[in-house]
Design a protein around this motif. Structure first.
Motif, PDB file in Angstrom:
ATOM      1  N   ILE A  82      60.806  25.018  11.337  1.00  0.00           N
ATOM      2  CA  ILE A  82      61.577  24.312  12.371  1.00  0.00           C
ATOM      3  C   ILE A  82      60.680  23.405  13.203  1.00  0.00           C
ATOM      4  O   ILE A  82      61.089  22.324  13.631  1.00  0.00           O
ATOM      5  CB  ILE A  82      62.331  25.322  13.268  1.00  0.00           C
ATOM      6  CG1 ILE A  82      63.282  26.203  12.431  1.00  0.00           C
ATOM      7  CG2 ILE A  82      63.114  24.603  14.353  1.00  0.00           C
ATOM      8  CD1 ILE A  82      64.415  25.475  11.774  1.00  0.00           C
ATOM      9  N   ASN A  83      59.438  23.824  13.415  1.00  0.00           N
ATOM     10  CA  ASN A  83      58.491  22.980  14.170  1.00  0.00           C
ATOM     11  C   ASN A  83      58.296  21.628  13.489  1.00  0.00           C
ATOM     12  O   ASN A  83      58.359  20.568  14.120  1.00  0.00           O
ATOM     13  CB  ASN A  83      57.133  23.692  14.277  1.00  0.00           C
ATOM     14  CG  ASN A  83      56.943  24.335  15.643  1.00  0.00           C
ATOM     15  OD1 ASN A  83      57.522  23.895  16.625  1.00  0.00           O
ATOM     16  ND2 ASN A  83      56.147  25.383  15.693  1.00  0.00           N
ATOM     17  N   LYS A  84      58.040  21.669  12.172  1.00  0.00           N
ATOM     18  CA  LYS A  84      57.822  20.419  11.426  1.00  0.00           C
ATOM     19  C   LYS A  84      59.104  19.609  11.346  1.00  0.00           C
ATOM     20  O   LYS A  84      59.077  18.380  11.382  1.00  0.00           O
ATOM     21  CB  LYS A  84      57.313  20.736  10.021  1.00  0.00           C
ATOM     22  CG  LYS A  84      55.858  21.154   9.969  1.00  0.00           C
ATOM     23  CD  LYS A  84      55.355  21.237   8.544  1.00  0.00           C
ATOM     24  CE  LYS A  84      53.875  21.561   8.514  1.00  0.00           C
ATOM     25  NZ  LYS A  84      53.376  21.740   7.134  1.00  0.00           N
ATOM     26  N   LEU A  85      60.233  20.305  11.219  1.00  0.00           N
ATOM     27  CA  LEU A  85      61.525  19.616  11.153  1.00  0.00           C
ATOM     28  C   LEU A  85      61.778  18.861  12.465  1.00  0.00           C
ATOM     29  O   LEU A  85      62.212  17.700  12.451  1.00  0.00           O
ATOM     30  CB  LEU A  85      62.637  20.635  10.897  1.00  0.00           C
ATOM     31  CG  LEU A  85      64.026  20.071  10.613  1.00  0.00           C
ATOM     32  CD1 LEU A  85      64.046  19.330   9.283  1.00  0.00           C
ATOM     33  CD2 LEU A  85      65.073  21.178  10.613  1.00  0.00           C
ATOM     34  N   ALA A  86      61.484  19.538  13.588  1.00  0.00           N
ATOM     35  CA  ALA A  86      61.673  18.897  14.893  1.00  0.00           C
ATOM     36  C   ALA A  86      60.777  17.664  15.018  1.00  0.00           C
ATOM     37  O   ALA A  86      61.203  16.615  15.529  1.00  0.00           O
ATOM     38  CB  ALA A  86      61.361  19.898  16.010  1.00  0.00           C
ATOM     39  N   ALA A  87      59.537  17.783  14.524  1.00  0.00           N
ATOM     40  CA  ALA A  87      58.592  16.650  14.594  1.00  0.00           C
ATOM     41  C   ALA A  87      59.090  15.483  13.748  1.00  0.00           C
ATOM     42  O   ALA A  87      58.956  14.316  14.146  1.00  0.00           O
ATOM     43  CB  ALA A  87      57.211  17.098  14.121  1.00  0.00           C
ATOM     44  N   TRP A  88      59.685  15.762  12.574  1.00  0.00           N
ATOM     45  CA  TRP A  88      60.177  14.689  11.697  1.00  0.00           C
ATOM     46  C   TRP A  88      61.364  13.956  12.335  1.00  0.00           C
ATOM     47  O   TRP A  88      61.471  12.727  12.254  1.00  0.00           O
ATOM     48  CB  TRP A  88      60.580  15.267  10.336  1.00  0.00           C
ATOM     49  CG  TRP A  88      60.887  14.203   9.319  1.00  0.00           C
ATOM     50  CD1 TRP A  88      60.006  13.535   8.537  1.00  0.00           C
ATOM     51  CD2 TRP A  88      62.184  13.666   9.004  1.00  0.00           C
ATOM     52  NE1 TRP A  88      60.659  12.618   7.733  1.00  0.00           N
ATOM     53  CE2 TRP A  88      62.005  12.671   8.011  1.00  0.00           C
ATOM     54  CE3 TRP A  88      63.473  13.919   9.468  1.00  0.00           C
ATOM     55  CZ2 TRP A  88      63.064  11.956   7.470  1.00  0.00           C
ATOM     56  CZ3 TRP A  88      64.534  13.206   8.929  1.00  0.00           C
ATOM     57  CH2 TRP A  88      64.320  12.225   7.936  1.00  0.00           C
ATOM     58  N   PHE A  89      62.239  14.711  12.985  1.00  0.00           N
ATOM     59  CA  PHE A  89      63.410  14.086  13.604  1.00  0.00           C
ATOM     60  C   PHE A  89      63.062  13.373  14.913  1.00  0.00           C
ATOM     61  O   PHE A  89      63.840  12.544  15.396  1.00  0.00           O
ATOM     62  CB  PHE A  89      64.507  15.132  13.871  1.00  0.00           C
ATOM     63  CG  PHE A  89      65.409  15.358  12.696  1.00  0.00           C
ATOM     64  CD1 PHE A  89      66.352  14.402  12.340  1.00  0.00           C
ATOM     65  CD2 PHE A  89      65.325  16.506  11.928  1.00  0.00           C
ATOM     66  CE1 PHE A  89      67.201  14.582  11.257  1.00  0.00           C
ATOM     67  CE2 PHE A  89      66.160  16.708  10.836  1.00  0.00           C
ATOM     68  CZ  PHE A  89      67.100  15.750  10.495  1.00  0.00           C
ATOM     69  N   HIS A  90      61.894  13.686  15.490  1.00  0.00           N
ATOM     70  CA  HIS A  90      61.498  13.039  16.741  1.00  0.00           C
ATOM     71  C   HIS A  90      61.277  11.538  16.503  1.00  0.00           C
ATOM     72  O   HIS A  90      60.533  11.128  15.618  1.00  0.00           O
ATOM     73  CB  HIS A  90      60.208  13.676  17.278  1.00  0.00           C
ATOM     74  CG  HIS A  90      59.761  13.114  18.585  1.00  0.00           C
ATOM     75  ND1 HIS A  90      60.494  13.250  19.748  1.00  0.00           N
ATOM     76  CD2 HIS A  90      58.649  12.398  18.920  1.00  0.00           C
ATOM     77  CE1 HIS A  90      59.856  12.654  20.729  1.00  0.00           C
ATOM     78  NE2 HIS A  90      58.736  12.120  20.263  1.00  0.00           N
ATOM     79  N   ASN A  91      61.969  10.730  17.275  1.00  0.00           N
ATOM     80  CA  ASN A  91      61.854   9.262  17.170  1.00  0.00           C
ATOM     81  C   ASN A  91      62.157   8.738  15.759  1.00  0.00           C
ATOM     82  O   ASN A  91      61.573   7.734  15.330  1.00  0.00           O
ATOM     83  CB  ASN A  91      60.451   8.787  17.585  1.00  0.00           C
ATOM     84  CG  ASN A  91      60.220   8.953  19.080  1.00  0.00           C
ATOM     85  OD1 ASN A  91      61.177   8.985  19.851  1.00  0.00           O
ATOM     86  ND2 ASN A  91      58.970   9.077  19.477  1.00  0.00           N
ATOM     87  N   LEU A  92      63.054   9.423  15.051  1.00  0.00           N
ATOM     88  CA  LEU A  92      63.433   8.957  13.714  1.00  0.00           C
ATOM     89  C   LEU A  92      64.067   7.556  13.782  1.00  0.00           C
ATOM     90  O   LEU A  92      63.928   6.767  12.844  1.00  0.00           O
ATOM     91  CB  LEU A  92      64.416   9.953  13.061  1.00  0.00           C
ATOM     92  CG  LEU A  92      64.928   9.592  11.664  1.00  0.00           C
ATOM     93  CD1 LEU A  92      63.779   9.474  10.662  1.00  0.00           C
ATOM     94  CD2 LEU A  92      65.940  10.614  11.170  1.00  0.00           C
TER      95      LEU A  92
END
Length: 966
Positions: free
Chosen positions: A451-461
């Motif tokens: 979930i941490n990496k998923l959140a980072a990927w969606f950040h500023n998508l």
């Protein structure tokens, strides 16, 4: 405590807090007598975080779930019509005089939400559903053959392209109707003729369609209808346009244009298409990305991401054996059955013997044995010719997997291994779905990251999307980020959306439901939770408490049944129930703010204020001086870990949630040992080798799974003490006179049990359209046995009276029966004195079930070389119960055994002889051993999160001085 007055929010603006249920500012419970509750009357503040605490079995759950929640559910059910209630079943009124000020109630318990392998973290949080919609509306498609971006063209664009690029050329306009399929297609050719077309292109060759035309049904074919032959000129644009539209109609959105001079072909499509290969995709829809839909699921694994495979290793586990001696494990030793006769005939042809060890067979013979003959063998003999047909052992077993017989399928499953699906690589989706990408990522790749990496990927998508994509995705991204944020808030950052729900612990599944509830933004609800801190490291506890406070601040009331020190101290209101367990509990000891409770001088208050504590032995056990060494563990997130365990000591494995503790111990070490000692089938995660196997003689895992799934299972039957009790009753003079055997005193077999209820003690009355009603059996009055059996008494007590005894009473009752006493006393030693011997297994909590198992192992005679593996044994335990538990664990270890515990509770961690701390983070950032040594050494290391919290705990801890020798 009132919430109906004006309050000030963080912005300084006065906001009107909700005033629900009239002006009720309290939940008032009058005369609660459910289970062991002793006519409790209690007022609880609404819109606050309230913690119920007290020793295990004191009545916390009886008050929270069986009284308050049960009454809330019953009232909700009463709002439905009688007709609707008949389908849902009725709810009994809890044993309470009245409850006032009750809001709508939602219970968030520790039960795993689903056993379905298709249910994942992504599906139950609905994050995956929003992602499916996002991919369906904004993703770009790429060809799975060339990797090139797929294109789609309108009819006008196709015509314009042909006019520009093929001017003056002779073209054949073709409509594809069959692509890469077998069949004779006689009816298709007849249908084409009826539509007025006389030519077709079959497998690249232009042919005239005859009335009885067909092709080889066993070969793969490509068939296109010849729509028109045309020379491309501006004057014939209208004809070209008509022909293209006609071809697109018959070709279901696709047209093939062939240069008549060079035979080169070019594909065009209204749909997504790869111009180089002609591969076309259907327009994406949300169900195109669902592994639970036929439109998106992988055809090989049916959306499970893994397949059951029969391998050479499972079929022939020991190659030193011959076929005659049982080298083919599923078939067993050689006997006179048809498949062995086939094998013998095959071996005779290859001039080898079934008595030859399999490792000495020629490679080609072994291959034929396992995978069969590519073509039948014709054997010439003096008696005549015969044919050998052999499909191979593995192919034979695979064919049996589709059998209608449950027994045959169960037999085959013993020889299968679960492996990642080779088609979808575990992503569960068909290949077309996996070639739709946003910012270079398909939906499967993002489902397997934490979930941490998923959140980072969606950040500023948005910065990486086109303007059109941004317009469509704006609201979807907001919803996805919000739900991911809720999972982060409750400390589940190490999970992935792909994780099956059935693999979650009770605490994890409960926190997922908590995250979902925060997302619903409901107001005025009473939430009741059962130990949400289970499985959480102290680092993550703060986030959980803040999440509960956020839920409270929305305008909800929260009741948490909890033993965690941080949760109790940060609550708005604490209710301590006790003073003892079972019949000794059921009363309110104290109720008030944490500060008020701390001054009360109760058992709980004494532990919280450090006036009393679990003592740490100043001298650590020396152990045996030998080590168990697991080298090169790489399963899940483990990073080539080497684990060294000192034998003869109590060892704690610690680390933040998701750091790799379970992967290392439960999924790697335990399966290795279980295979070695008990020939278990479960495969361990990858590792290099394990040293020291000869230093232990067995392994015992004590987990929190139920001791039985039916009401007929109970602590007496599980521990085996019921067999001893039945033997005792059968040995009594009255039983001998009547000729009773121990079976007479079993409620599971005919003879002594009441046949009216078949030993259940209850009878089910079917009410047709109303819910079934359970009533005590009118014949035995709920006693389970017939009158004759109950006439046999020991010390004035019948077999039913014994089953109704608490463990505490049974210890006194059987004080002169050493065989029985040994097993019952251990139940008492692990703090289960309050449960009855005949208590239904289904009513025991996970922690209670684990302690029943622990007591069962304690009562057995051991060799002092056993490795015990425990998974969070402090779950559901009060500080005083943990004190009892530590005494039991000390006893086990002092006998020379090794006790290995996965634990977050500092009270247990601090008394360990050796700690292995895994981390430093959860998920991908974990999987390494951060620190190891005594608690003091780990605390002083300053490495990882555990060291900091352990150092603080040791400062305030009580130490036990070593006993002086006489």
């Amino acid at each position: 405590m009132a919430f109906n007055q004006e309050q000030t929010d963080n912005t300084g603006i006065a906001t009107a807090a909700p005033s629900l249920n009239g002006d009720a500012q309290q939940i008032e419970v009058y005369g609660a007598r459910e289970h062991n509750l002793k006519n409790i009357t209690l007022q609880l503040p609404r819109y606050k975080l309230v913690v119920f605490t007290g020793i295990s079995g004191s009545g916390k759950s009886s008050l929270a779930f069986d009284t308050i929640y049960a009454e809330g559910q019953r009232r909700y059910m009463e709002t439905f019509s009688a007709y609707a209630r008949s389908f849902m079943g009725g709810l009994e009124r809890p044993d309470v005089d009245k409850i006032e000020g009750l809001s709508p109630v939602i219970s968030i318990e520790q039960k795993t939400t689903s056993r379905n392998p298709r249910s994942t973290v992504g599906t139950i949080t609905e994050i995956y559903d929003f992602m499916r919609l996002l991919w369906a509306r904004t993703a770009d498609a790429y060809s799975y053959e060339t990797g090139e971006k797929m294109v789609r063209q309108s009819d006008d664009q196709i015509v314009s392209h042909i006019m520009e690029n093929f001017d003056g050329k002779r073209l054949v306009i073709l409509a594809p109707v069959v692509k890469g399929r077998k069949g004779h297609y006689r009816e298709l050719f007849q249908q084409i003729r009826k539509m007025g077309f006389i030519r077709a292109r079959v497998d690249g060759e232009l042919v005239e369609i005859t009335p009885k035309m067909q092709v080889d049904r066993y070969k793969i074919h490509d068939i296109e209808i010849v729509i028109d032959k045309i020379v491309v000129k501006e004057d014939d644009r209208f004809r070209l346009s008509s022909s293209i539209q006609n071809a697109l109609t018959h070709g279901k959105g696709m047209v093939l244009v062939m240069d008549a001079d060079t035979n080169q072909t070019h594909f065009f499509s209204r749909h997504l298409m790869d111009p180089a290969t002609g591969i076309a995709y259907d327009d994406p829809a949300p169900n195109s990305f669902s592994f639970n839909s036929p439109y998106g699921t992988c055809p090989v694994c049916n959306g499970l991401g893994e397949i059951q495979e029969i391998t050479e290793e499972t079929v022939i586990p020991d190659k030193s054996l011959s076929i005659r001696r049982g080298g083919i494990a599923p078939l067993g030793e050689y006997r006179d059955i048809w498949i062995f006769k086939q094998v013998e005939a095959l071996f005779k042809y290859f001039k080898v013997s079934v008595a030859t060890p399999i490792k000495d067979l020629p490679e080609h013979v072994l291959k034929v044995l396992l995978y069969g003959l590519e073509e039948d063998l014709e054997v010439n003999t003096k008696k005549g010719n015969y044919i050998i047909e052999f499909e191979g052992i593995i192919h034979f077993l695979k064919s049996q997997m589709e059998s209608d017989s449950d027994n045959i399928r169960a037999w085959i499953e013993d020889y299968t291994q679960t492996t990642t699906c080779p088609e979808c690589k575990g992503y569960r989706l068909k290949k077309e779905s996996l070639h739709f990408k946003i910012d270079g990522k398909n939906i499967g790749e993002l489902s397997v990251v934490d979930i941490n990496k998923l959140a980072a990927w969606f950040h500023n998508l948005e910065d990486r999307l086109s303007e059109r994509q941004n317009t469509i995705a704006k609201e979807l991204l907001k919803e996805i980020r919000k739900r991911i944020g809720f999972l982060l808030d409750v400390g589940l950052d190490y999970l992935s959306l792909h994780r099956p729900v059935r693999t979650l612990s009770g605490g994890e599944s409960q926190r997922i439901r908590l995250a979902t509830q925060i997302g619903t933004q409901l107001v005025g609800v009473l939430y009741i939770m059962d130990e949400p801190s289970i499985g959480l490291h102290q680092r993550d506890n703060e986030r959980l408490i803040n999440a509960l406070k956020d839920l409270r601040d929305l305008g909800n009331s929260i009741i948490v049944v909890e033993h965690d020190k941080d949760m109790i101290l940060q609550a708005d209101y604490v209710v301590d129930i006790g003073p003892g367990a079972g019949i000794h509990g059921g009363q309110i000891v104290t109720a008030g703010t944490p500060a008020e409770m701390m001054e009360a001088g109760t058992t709980t208050a004494n532990f919280l204020s450090n006036r009393r504590g679990i003592k740490i032995p100043r001298v650590k056990r020396p152990g045996t001086g030998e080590w168990l060494k697991l080298k090169g563990a790489t399963g899940n997130n483990l990073k080539n870990v080497t684990l060294k365990l000192p034998l003869g000591k109590m060892i704690c494995v610690t680390g933040v949630s998701g750091s790799g503790k379970s992967s290392l111990i439960h999924d790697t070490l335990y399966p290795i040992l279980n295979q070695h000692f008990f020939r278990a089938k479960r495969e361990p995660l990858p590792y290099k080798n394990l040293e020291g196997l000869d230093l232990i003689d067995k392994v015992i895992e004590v987990d929190q799974s139920p001791i039985g799934r039916t009401p007929r299972s109970n602590p007496a039957t599980y521990t085996g003490v019921f067999g001893e009790i039945r033997s005792l009753f059968a040995s009594l003079p009255e039983a001998k006179i009547r000729g009773y055997t121990p079976g007479r005193f079993s409620f599971n077999v005919k003879g002594g049990r009441c046949e009216a209820c078949e030993g259940a003690g209850m009878r089910t009355i079917e009410m047709n359209f109303l819910p079934d009603v359970y009533v005590p059996c009118e014949t035995c009055k709920g006693k389970r046995y017939n009158r004759e059996t109950l006439e046999v008494r020991f010390k004035g007590k019948s077999i039913t009276d014994v089953l109704d005894m608490t463990v505490e009473k049974a210890v006194e009752f059987f004080d002169n029966q050493p065989r029985i006493l040994r097993k019952i006393a251990t139940l008492n030693d692990v703090g289960l004195g309050y449960i009855t011997l005949g208590q239904q297994a289904t009513t025991l909590s996970g922690g209670e079930a684990q302690r029943v198992k622990l007591a069962t192992e304690l009562s057995k005679k051991d060799t002092g070389k056993t490795l015990y593996i425990l998974d969070e044994p402090t779950t559901g335990l009060h500080f005083q119960d943990i004190e009892h538990l530590t005494d039991v664990l000390h006893k086990l270890t002092n006998k020379g055994n090794t006790v290995l515990i996965i634990e977050h509770n500092l009270d247990l961690i601090k008394i360990a002889d050796h700690i292995v701390d895994i981390g430093p983070e959860g998920g991908e950032a974990g999987g390494t051993i951060v620190a190891s040594g005594t608690p003091e050494e780990v605390a002083a290391s300053g490495k990882g999160y555990t060291s900091r919290f352990l150092a603080e705990e040791l400062k305030t801890s009580h130490y036990q001085e070593p006993e002086q020798e006489a």
